[in-house]
Design a protein around this motif. Structure first.
Motif, PDB file in Angstrom:
ATOM      1  N   GLU A   1       0.864  -1.183   0.000  1.00  0.00           N
ATOM      2  CA  GLU A   1       0.000   0.000   0.000  1.00  0.00           C
ATOM      3  C   GLU A   1       0.899   1.230   0.000  1.00  0.00           C
ATOM      4  OE1 GLU A   1      -2.338   2.559  -0.244  1.00  0.00           O
ATOM      5  OE2 GLU A   1      -3.672   0.899   0.313  1.00  0.00           O
ATOM      6  N   ASP A   2       0.523   2.256  -0.790  1.00  0.00           N
ATOM      7  CA  ASP A   2       1.377   3.438  -0.877  1.00  0.00           C
ATOM      8  C   ASP A   2       0.848   4.640  -0.096  1.00  0.00           C
ATOM      9  OD1 ASP A   2      -0.693   3.437  -2.752  1.00  0.00           O
ATOM     10  OD2 ASP A   2       0.321   4.917  -3.999  1.00  0.00           O
ATOM     11  N   GLU A   3      -0.278   4.483   0.599  1.00  0.00           N
ATOM     12  CA  GLU A   3      -0.786   5.585   1.428  1.00  0.00           C
ATOM     13  C   GLU A   3      -0.329   5.369   2.863  1.00  0.00           C
ATOM     14  OE1 GLU A   3      -5.099   6.108   0.941  1.00  0.00           O
ATOM     15  OE2 GLU A   3      -4.833   5.157  -1.009  1.00  0.00           O
ATOM     16  N   GLN A   4       0.569   6.230   3.313  1.00  0.00           N
ATOM     17  CA  GLN A   4       1.171   6.040   4.639  1.00  0.00           C
ATOM     18  C   GLN A   4       0.163   5.940   5.779  1.00  0.00           C
ATOM     19  OE1 GLN A   4       4.611   5.377   5.371  1.00  0.00           O
ATOM     20  NE2 GLN A   4       3.484   4.760   7.206  1.00  0.00           N
ATOM     21  N   PRO A   5      -0.877   6.816   5.843  1.00  0.00           N
ATOM     22  CA  PRO A   5      -1.821   6.694   6.973  1.00  0.00           C
ATOM     23  C   PRO A   5      -2.509   5.332   7.011  1.00  0.00           C
ATOM     24  CG  PRO A   5      -2.153   8.766   5.784  1.00  0.00           C
ATOM     25  CD  PRO A   5      -1.209   7.951   4.957  1.00  0.00           C
ATOM     26  N   LEU A   6      -2.812   4.806   5.836  1.00  0.00           N
ATOM     27  CA  LEU A   6      -3.467   3.499   5.780  1.00  0.00           C
ATOM     28  C   LEU A   6      -2.492   2.394   6.196  1.00  0.00           C
ATOM     29  CD1 LEU A   6      -6.059   2.074   5.208  1.00  0.00           C
ATOM     30  CD2 LEU A   6      -5.540   2.096   2.762  1.00  0.00           C
ATOM     31  N   VAL A   7      -1.230   2.535   5.777  1.00  0.00           N
ATOM     32  CA  VAL A   7      -0.203   1.571   6.181  1.00  0.00           C
ATOM     33  C   VAL A   7      -0.092   1.543   7.702  1.00  0.00           C
ATOM     34  CG1 VAL A   7       2.294   1.128   6.193  1.00  0.00           C
ATOM     35  CG2 VAL A   7       1.152   1.735   4.051  1.00  0.00           C
ATOM     36  N   THR A   8      -0.069   2.723   8.315  1.00  0.00           N
ATOM     37  CA  THR A   8       0.052   2.823   9.773  1.00  0.00           C
ATOM     38  C   THR A   8      -1.143   2.157  10.454  1.00  0.00           C
ATOM     39  OG1 THR A   8       1.188   4.929   9.451  1.00  0.00           O
ATOM     40  CG2 THR A   8       0.406   4.462  11.673  1.00  0.00           C
TER      41      THR A   8
END
Ligand code: CA
Length: 234
Positions: free
Chosen positions: A10-17
């Protein structure tokens, strides 16, 4: 307990977190790739038990990655949950046709995704969800952390227990020493390969103290496996 390993692509950092936090809380081990091409390499290095794969990614797309993984023997049945943004739903059929096992549309409820991860892992490998694993006269209980051979309790240290659990989960699969280090001790451990041999030795000794049959197979130059013929009637 050996934790199922999940690769988040996944390339969206908030979603990764968010995903990392929730998956780790649920007891899974996680690895993250933020590019499709990087994920392809990580799948082969890390051998995850499940992939959470975003549709739109830099490098190569989630769909393309899924298609490539399905073409390879060792990842043909790797459980994959595809994430897509709203509006891409009409592409759902294409995603499933590419070989993803499940499909979740953003924004999604974390609880729902966790439930799907669990369901998919259980379907792919019932051993992930079972409280006990059995083979022949050997029984491992994950709840009580006890191991028996018939009526005899086999006393194991925590490391030997995790080793046996890891090997028993996939009978016949050969684990390299580095893979066992990763799965049993954790990726950041500074333990050398020979420690694995020492603990396998201890595990074997405990399992065969009454001269019972040894369920662990040493594969020269490769590592160790739980003998898939163990427990079969001869
Ligand atoms: Ca994306």
């Amino acid at each position: 307990m050996t934790r199922p390993k999940i690769l988040i692509v996944e390339d969206e950092q908030p979603l990764v977190t968010l995903l990392t936090y929730n998956l780790e809380t649920e007891g899974y081990a996680t690895t993250v790739a933020m590019r499709g091409d990087q994920a392809a390499d990580l799948v082969h290095e890390e051998r995850p038990d499940l992939l959470i794969l975003d549709w739109m990614l830099p490098g190569i797309s989630g769909i393309e990655l899924c298609r490539r993984l399905r073409q390879r023997q060792e990842t043909r049945t790797l459980p994959i949950i595809m994430l897509t943004a709203r509006g891409e739903e009409s592409e759902r059929i294409r995603g499933l046709a590419t070989g993803a096992d499940d499909y979740v549309v953003k924004p999604f409820s974390v609880a729902e995704l966790m439930a799907r991860v669990k369901a998919l892992l259980r379907r792919a490998n019932p051993a992930f969800a079972a409280d006990t694993m059995e083979a022949g006269d050997l029984r491992l209980d994950r709840v009580t952390k006890r191991v028996h051979r018939s009526a005899r309790e086999v006393k194991l240290g925590p490391t030997e227990f995790r080793l046996l659990e890891c090997l028993m989960k996939s009978p016949g699969r050969v684990y390299g020493r580095d893979q066992l280090l990763d799965q049993v001790w954790g990726r950041d451990s500074e333990i050398d390969d020979r420690t694995v041999d020492v603990h396998v030795g201890r595990l074997r000794k405990a399992l065969t103290s009454l001269d019972e049959r040894d369920p662990i197979r040493t594969v020269r130059g490769a590592g160790y496996a739980f003998d898939e013929t163990f427990g079969r009637v001869a």
